[in-house]
Scaffold this motif. Structure first.
Motif, mmCIF file in Angstrom:
data_model
loop_
_atom_site.group_PDB
_atom_site.id
_atom_site.type_symbol
_atom_site.label_atom_id
_atom_site.label_comp_id
_atom_site.label_asym_id
_atom_site.label_seq_id
_atom_site.Cartn_x
_atom_site.Cartn_y
_atom_site.Cartn_z
ATOM 1 N N GLY A 224 27.598 53.563 28.280
ATOM 2 C CA GLY A 224 26.365 54.634 27.851
ATOM 3 C C GLY A 224 26.091 55.500 29.261
ATOM 4 O O GLY A 224 25.121 56.203 29.114
ATOM 5 N N HIS A 225 26.638 55.091 30.210
ATOM 6 C CA HIS A 225 26.506 56.106 31.515
ATOM 7 C C HIS A 225 27.437 57.330 31.570
ATOM 8 O O HIS A 225 28.482 57.588 31.142
ATOM 9 C CB HIS A 225 27.040 55.322 32.892
ATOM 10 C CG HIS A 225 26.432 53.762 32.725
ATOM 11 N ND1 HIS A 225 25.033 53.566 33.121
ATOM 12 C CD2 HIS A 225 27.087 52.646 32.822
ATOM 13 C CE1 HIS A 225 24.798 52.254 33.006
ATOM 14 N NE2 HIS A 225 25.959 51.577 33.012
ATOM 15 N N CYS A 226 26.540 58.294 32.074
ATOM 16 C CA CYS A 226 27.334 59.674 32.076
ATOM 17 C C CYS A 226 27.813 59.792 33.499
ATOM 18 O O CYS A 226 28.659 60.528 33.579
ATOM 19 C CB CYS A 226 26.290 60.667 32.106
ATOM 20 S SG CYS A 226 25.502 61.064 30.538
ATOM 21 N N VAL A 447 11.906 56.360 20.449
ATOM 22 C CA VAL A 447 12.470 56.118 21.684
ATOM 23 C C VAL A 447 12.541 54.924 22.098
ATOM 24 O O VAL A 447 13.336 54.605 22.918
ATOM 25 C CB VAL A 447 11.471 57.146 22.719
ATOM 26 C CG1 VAL A 447 10.221 56.203 22.936
ATOM 27 C CG2 VAL A 447 12.238 56.969 24.011
ATOM 28 N N ASP A 448 11.960 53.845 21.276
ATOM 29 C CA ASP A 448 12.064 52.602 21.822
ATOM 30 C C ASP A 448 13.352 51.761 21.077
ATOM 31 O O ASP A 448 13.555 50.609 21.239
ATOM 32 C CB ASP A 448 10.639 51.801 21.202
ATOM 33 C CG ASP A 448 9.658 52.355 22.182
ATOM 34 O OD1 ASP A 448 9.807 52.466 23.366
ATOM 35 O OD2 ASP A 448 8.285 52.213 21.560
ATOM 36 N N GLN A 449 13.903 52.254 20.089
ATOM 37 C CA GLN A 449 15.175 52.166 19.594
ATOM 38 C C GLN A 449 16.241 52.002 20.629
ATOM 39 O O GLN A 449 15.897 52.256 21.563
ATOM 40 C CB GLN A 449 15.665 52.957 18.569
ATOM 41 C CG GLN A 449 14.910 53.219 17.244
ATOM 42 C CD GLN A 449 14.865 51.850 16.313
ATOM 43 O OE1 GLN A 449 15.627 51.200 16.712
ATOM 44 N NE2 GLN A 449 14.263 51.859 15.336
ATOM 45 N N LEU A 450 17.284 51.117 20.307
ATOM 46 C CA LEU A 450 18.418 51.023 21.094
ATOM 47 C C LEU A 450 18.913 52.490 21.385
ATOM 48 O O LEU A 450 18.929 53.593 20.530
ATOM 49 C CB LEU A 450 19.595 50.344 20.411
ATOM 50 C CG LEU A 450 19.544 48.856 20.432
ATOM 51 C CD1 LEU A 450 20.493 48.025 19.666
ATOM 52 C CD2 LEU A 450 19.245 47.926 21.776
ATOM 53 N N PRO A 451 19.251 52.952 22.678
ATOM 54 C CA PRO A 451 19.863 54.191 22.868
ATOM 55 C C PRO A 451 21.357 54.338 22.189
ATOM 56 O O PRO A 451 21.790 53.456 21.501
ATOM 57 C CB PRO A 451 20.056 54.167 24.331
ATOM 58 C CG PRO A 451 20.251 52.893 24.930
ATOM 59 C CD PRO A 451 19.219 52.018 23.999
ATOM 60 N N SER A 452 21.854 55.568 22.036
ATOM 61 C CA SER A 452 23.118 55.870 21.464
ATOM 62 C C SER A 452 24.169 55.105 21.951
ATOM 63 O O SER A 452 24.339 54.541 23.179
ATOM 64 C CB SER A 452 23.599 57.369 21.719
ATOM 65 O OG SER A 452 23.725 57.374 23.180
ATOM 66 N N VAL A 453 25.258 54.842 21.055
ATOM 67 C CA VAL A 453 26.225 54.125 21.415
ATOM 68 C C VAL A 453 27.088 54.898 22.499
ATOM 69 O O VAL A 453 27.794 54.394 23.364
ATOM 70 C CB VAL A 453 27.230 54.087 20.229
ATOM 71 C CG1 VAL A 453 28.715 53.374 20.582
ATOM 72 C CG2 VAL A 453 26.588 53.052 19.062
ATOM 73 N N GLY A 454 27.340 56.207 22.112
ATOM 74 C CA GLY A 454 27.957 56.829 23.252
ATOM 75 C C GLY A 454 27.113 57.190 24.353
ATOM 76 O O GLY A 454 25.979 56.860 24.648
ATOM 77 N N ALA A 455 27.847 57.998 25.469
ATOM 78 C CA ALA A 455 27.155 58.037 26.660
ATOM 79 C C ALA A 455 25.855 59.035 26.734
ATOM 80 O O ALA A 455 25.884 59.867 25.836
ATOM 81 C CB ALA A 455 28.233 58.645 27.843
ATOM 82 N N GLY A 456 24.858 58.446 27.438
ATOM 83 C CA GLY A 456 23.690 59.413 27.628
ATOM 84 C C GLY A 456 22.579 58.720 27.183
ATOM 85 O O GLY A 456 22.561 57.522 26.333
ATOM 86 N N ILE A 718 16.069 46.006 29.798
ATOM 87 C CA ILE A 718 16.737 47.366 29.359
ATOM 88 C C ILE A 718 17.576 47.779 30.149
ATOM 89 O O ILE A 718 17.251 48.019 31.278
ATOM 90 C CB ILE A 718 15.659 48.275 28.840
ATOM 91 C CG1 ILE A 718 14.575 47.948 27.831
ATOM 92 C CG2 ILE A 718 16.131 49.846 28.637
ATOM 93 C CD1 ILE A 718 13.435 48.749 27.595
ATOM 94 N N THR A 719 18.873 47.926 29.957
ATOM 95 C CA THR A 719 20.035 47.907 30.876
ATOM 96 C C THR A 719 19.864 49.532 31.363
ATOM 97 O O THR A 719 19.587 50.368 30.470
ATOM 98 C CB THR A 719 21.406 47.763 30.482
ATOM 99 O OG1 THR A 719 21.440 46.479 29.920
ATOM 100 C CG2 THR A 719 22.520 48.128 31.204
ATOM 101 N N GLU A 720 19.670 49.816 32.591
ATOM 102 C CA GLU A 720 19.444 51.279 33.070
ATOM 103 C C GLU A 720 20.845 51.919 32.696
ATOM 104 O O GLU A 720 21.790 51.522 33.165
ATOM 105 C CB GLU A 720 19.001 51.232 34.551
ATOM 106 C CG GLU A 720 19.019 52.770 35.057
ATOM 107 C CD GLU A 720 18.896 52.824 36.358
ATOM 108 O OE1 GLU A 720 18.614 53.858 37.175
ATOM 109 O OE2 GLU A 720 18.741 51.610 37.132
ATOM 110 N N ARG A 721 20.527 53.241 32.101
ATOM 111 C CA ARG A 721 21.757 53.967 32.151
ATOM 112 C C ARG A 721 21.759 55.232 33.027
ATOM 113 O O ARG A 721 20.639 55.936 33.506
ATOM 114 C CB ARG A 721 21.618 54.907 30.613
ATOM 115 C CG ARG A 721 22.153 53.700 29.449
ATOM 116 C CD ARG A 721 22.232 54.610 28.184
ATOM 117 N NE ARG A 721 22.849 53.503 27.152
ATOM 118 C CZ ARG A 721 23.605 54.033 26.177
ATOM 119 N NH1 ARG A 721 23.492 55.103 25.768
ATOM 120 N NH2 ARG A 721 24.031 53.013 25.334
#
Length: 748
Positions: A224-226, A447-456, A718-721
């Motif tokens: 998930g990291h850019c 916005v409280d859902q899990l973030p995208s599978v892809g980066a960002g 929540i893992t920081e991206r």
């Protein structure tokens, strides 16, 4: 030693690594052979190279290091070879027709006069093209497979490498084997490193050091990291490569100068981007700011009156935030509408559509997944498409193309995108390229859902930038209060315990002590109890969502148990094994990687009404037909796309009676069953549970132990991206305002 013969029988075969035990008929009688081979069928003529060994239990065996297929010369041998399943669209029946027609010249006909296969019943031009390509590939692939054996590459890996590079495979392997870690899904740096060692590449080779740095940054993007901080990148790469951090300076510099990486100072630290993510963040920031600054055309009609009429027609009353959200879309180039379940996001979308259509505006609706798009279509009565389909994705000249872009933008006055939490930075960039400056863009999501599978972290970053208009919906409406799913989702999101087992409600907890009991209970719920009580289809209406893949309550074990119970073996159902996975007609499956080349059709009453390319990670479907003669599996996906897979593509599919919560993003199911049991703390988190609960429309059943339910609710990890879209949005706005104050222009 070399031994030549005909394969009589396959006694044992491990599909994942190709280890095979079989019987070979030779001029001196039958022998047992053992070894690794990519593919082998009975009645094939082969040449084995190896040595005799003695097994304490099984006696004398011939252990081969290489196996070469010899083209058969007799009609029986040719028929067996063609009917072995190696060539798509030629099974035993078609093979017999070919040999009956052409006899001993059959292989020559296929190689030199393939158009004559059109004389065979069941072979048309489309099938002929696949047969010709596959026959040529079989000849080439045998040579490559034999050569790759010296590097101890497994047959499955060999096939993946060959599919990527074709006849250039050996050249790539010898010159820079680290390319496979970049280019091939599922092939990591460590595999490439082992091959490089056998090829004789030095540990300090620039190819190796640069590949290690790329691998670490690519893996970070997969998480998930850019970008990564420079120190973190160098430390992880040094550990991977077993070299000092100082040894990596030149390689990092070379990657930056070569435009693969981008190095930038951010506050007190240096950060390193893979160039595509840096460019995507810049492009998205620029597009969002410029869209938000466009002065929108005035709405002619009376907005308040139009909203009052909408309320009367729908027999409900807007909340203040809902009314604000609709009006914000009229005044802003970009509007974000965010809120949890039951806060009225769908109502707002319908109101925007009604208002804009009354003004004669052209509206396009989109979502990241087929299921999410289908849900919008059902709730709005208007066609919604996946973002990929909206952008008319295609695969041309061996490269991915988005046919809707800056030069050919979307023809729309308003574009509404739902489930925005799923959209990653690369897809967002492609979408914004296709948005005209005067188009209103509406981004809807939780916005409280899990973030995208892809980066960002696109949705959260846009909100946090403080630049784009955001309306936060925080009121649960009357219709939502009757649903314990909605009530409990909000309770969990606030870190509070859900209300369980309320009479005549839709949210239940089944207590079980052990992982095995949880698994067995879930099977009984899906097979009998829920279908009997609620009239649910066990395959199409019920979805099991697990936080993890392994263990008694993990996806792998649950899928095996659910398949056995819900879709057991039957003489009427064909099936096909692939590695540890067994596919059977009627199974629920999921696509697990993007395949932009996959051709699909949508058929109605035997007529093709639409066709295109592209099947995407997370798409759900059902196995319609398995053709062991043709070597194909046909899958019907949720949006009615029909896709035909050859057997060598089955690594793209997984059983999906149960799937991970991450993979369920953007989907909604009538009933969701969730195991709540022991697992790694990083997977037993509040927002994972919240996301799973909000995937259910009508019913949620938790199965497990209260201790782990409480643990998930307390664990707000929540893992920081690593992403900078919010900063870049602010910086670009500051730049434009500065240029304006100095008499400049908004055009850069």
């Amino acid at each position: 030693m070399e031994i030549q013969g005909i394969v009589e029988d396959i006694i044992y075969r491990n599909e994942s690594n190709g280890y095979t035990v079989g019987k070979l008929y030779t001029s001196e009688g039958s022998i047992t052979f053992v070894g690794q081979v990519p593919y082998i069928q009975t009645d094939q003529a082969v040449l084995l190279k190896g040595e005799w060994i003695y097994h304490n239990k099984f006696g004398e065996q011939f252990q081969f290091q290489s196996m070469e297929t010899i083209m058969p010369t007799t009609t029986k041998g040719i028929e067996n070879y063609l009917g072995s399943g190696l060539i798509p669209h030629i099974g035993p029946k078609t093979a017999k027709r070919i040999v009956d027609k052409f006899g001993e010249k059959s292989l020559d006909i296929i190689q030199y006069y393939p158009e004559r296969l059109l004389e065979i019943e069941g072979i048309g031009k489309k099938k002929l093209k696949v047969i010709m390509e596959s026959f040529d590939e079989q000849r080439e692939v045998r040579e490559v497979m034999v050569a790759l054996q010296e590097f101890n590459i497994s047959p499955n890996q060999s096939m993946k490498i060959y599919r990527e590079y074709g006849n250039d495979t050996l050249k790539v392997i010898r010159e820079n084997p680290y390319r496979i870690a970049e280019d091939i899904h599922g092939m990591g740096f460590r595999t490439a490193d082992e091959i490089a060692e056998k090829v004789g590449l030095e540990k300090s080779s620039p190819h190796r050091l640069q590949a290690g740095l790329k691998y670490v940054l690519t893996r970070a993007a997969g998480e998930g990291h850019c970008y990564l901080p420079e120190d973190e990148l160098l430390e992880k790469a040094a550990g991977l490569l077993q070299v000092g951090k100082d040894n990596l300076d030149d390689s990092l510099t070379a990657l930056v100068l070569g435009k693969s990486f981008h190095l930038v100072q951010s506050g007190d630290e240096k950060i390193v981007y893979h160039m595509p993510y840096h460019m995507a963040e810049n492009s998205v920031a620029k597009a969002l700011v410029e869209l938000s600054l466009v002065e929108q055309d005035e709405i002619v009609g009376d907005v308040e009156k139009a909203l009052d009429n909408f309320e009367r027609e729908q027999d409900f009353t807007f909340g203040s935030k809902q009314r604000e959200a609709v009006k914000s879309v009229l005044d802003n180039g970009v509007t974000v509408i965010t809120g949890g379940p039951g806060t009225g996001k769908t109502t707002i979308i319908n109101a925007i559509i009604a208002l804009m259509e009354a003004e004669g505006k052209e509206i396009l609706l989109a979502a990241p997944t087929g299921r999410a798009a289908k849900r919008i279509t059902e709730t709005t009565g208007r066609e919604a498409r996946t973002i990929h389909r909206l952008l008319e994705i295609s695969y041309q000249d061996e490269s991915l193309q988005f046919n809707k872009n800056e030069e050919e933008p979307l023809n729309a006055d308003v574009v509404i995108v739902d489930e925005m939490s799923m959209v990653d930075i690369l897809l967002m960039n492609q979408l914004l390229k296709a948005i005209k400056p005067e188009t209103r863009l509406v981004l809807v999501g939780d916005v409280d859902q899990l973030p995208s599978v892809g980066a960002g972290n696109v949705l959260r970053d846009i909100i946090d930038s403080g630049v784009i208009k955001v309306v936060r919906l925080d009121e649960i409406f009357r219709q939502g209060e009757e649903s314990m799913i909605i009530v409990n989702a909000h309770l969990v999101n606030r870190g509070e315990k859900p209300l369980l087992n309320e009479r005549d409600k839709d949210f239940f907890f089944v207590y079980k002590d052990t992982g095995a009991e949880v698994r067995d209970t879930i099977v009984q719920l899906c097979l009998q109890r829920l279908p009997d009580f609620y009239g649910l289809d066990p395959i199409r209406d019920i979805q099991v969502l697990s936080p993890m893949r392994k263990g008694d309550t993990g996806v792998a074990a649950l899928n095996k148990a659910l398949q056995e119970a819900i879709n057991p073996p039957s003489k009427k159902k064909n099936e096909k094994s692939m590695g540890e996975e067994l596919f059977r007609e009627g199974d629920k499956v999921m696509q697990i990687k993007n395949n932009y080349k996959a051709a699909w059709t949508i058929n109605r009453g035997g007529i093709t009404v639409d066709e295109g390319e592209g099947v995407f990670n997370g798409d759900f479907g059902y196995v319609e037909h398995i053709d062991n003669d043709e070597g194909t599996i046909t899958v019907i996906f949720d949006d009615d796309r029909e896709v035909e897979y050859s057997f060598n593509q089955l690594d793209e599919l997984r059983l999906a009676y149960a799937t991970t919560i991450h993979k369920s993003q953007g989907s909604e199911f009538p009933c969701v069953v969730i195991p709540v049991f022991s697992g790694p703390p990083m997977l037993l988190t509040r927002n994972l549970l919240y996301t799973a609960i909000t995937r259910a429309r009508d019913l949620v059943v938790l199965v497990g132990h209260h201790r782990y339910l409480n643990q998930m609710i307390r664990n707000n990890l929540i893992t920081e991206r690593h992403s900078s879209l919010d900063n870049k949005i602010r910086e670009y706005l500051h730049l434009l305002l500065k240029m304006e104050s100095e008499g400049g222009t908004f055009i850069d």
